[in-house]
Design an enzyme around this catalytic site. Sequence first.
Site, short mmCIF file in Angstrom:
data_model
loop_
_atom_site.label_atom_id
_atom_site.label_comp_id
_atom_site.label_asym_id
_atom_site.label_seq_id
_atom_site.Cartn_x
_atom_site.Cartn_y
_atom_site.Cartn_z
N MET A 105 -2.26 4.18 -7.32
CA MET A 105 -1.02 4.75 -6.82
C MET A 105 -0.06 3.66 -6.38
O MET A 105 -0.48 2.53 -6.12
CB MET A 105 -1.27 5.75 -5.70
CG MET A 105 -1.77 5.21 -4.40
SD MET A 105 -1.94 6.54 -3.17
CE MET A 105 -0.32 7.26 -3.17
N CYS A 106 1.21 4.03 -6.37
CA CYS A 106 2.27 3.15 -5.90
C CYS A 106 2.21 1.82 -6.66
O CYS A 106 2.09 1.80 -7.87
CB CYS A 106 2.16 2.99 -4.38
SG CYS A 106 3.67 2.43 -3.58
#
Length: 183
Positions: free
Chosen positions: A100-101
């Site tokens: 994620m991110c």
Amino acid sequence: MSKIAVLMAEGFEEGETLTIVDILRRAGLTCDTFYFGDKLVKGMHDMYVEGDKAFGEEVKEYDMVVLPGGRPGGQNLKENPEVIKIVQYFNDNNKYIGAMCSGTVVLSDAKVIDGKRVTGYKGYAEKLIGGIFIDEVVVTDQNIVTSQGPATPYPFAYKIAEVFGKDTSTLREKMLYNFAGGK
């Protein structure tokens, strides 16, 4: 029992990382954090968190590896050749990979997202080379689960739990996720 390895490089995003571990453990999954170097890892916001295990070959025994974001956490993961190798190992062995991110940039460098639907932080469409960028909170394609950023670890972790056969409806209710507007 399914086991998930969450990698904590210096500069990891504390909110993302700890929320993922918390939810997966609440869901009844084994979830361990792996550190590089010192057992106390400094996060993006100067919080120190003690990792569970030192990064090494043991990670290969897990069913999923998760790469949280953070600055410079995502970049530190990306620049570690051993992390690239472990991500490629998981992909080659049809094991799950979550990111994620800024942790998603590792997937592009490891060349495991070619032709796969992925998401990441806003503006990451051009950074996730080879992947098909989808602007959604959580995207799953084959063995890859990706999410966008600091506000999305809840749906990301719930999706990971579901990938391993967990019904998250009661957990979502107990954590007031549905009450707070989550779906």
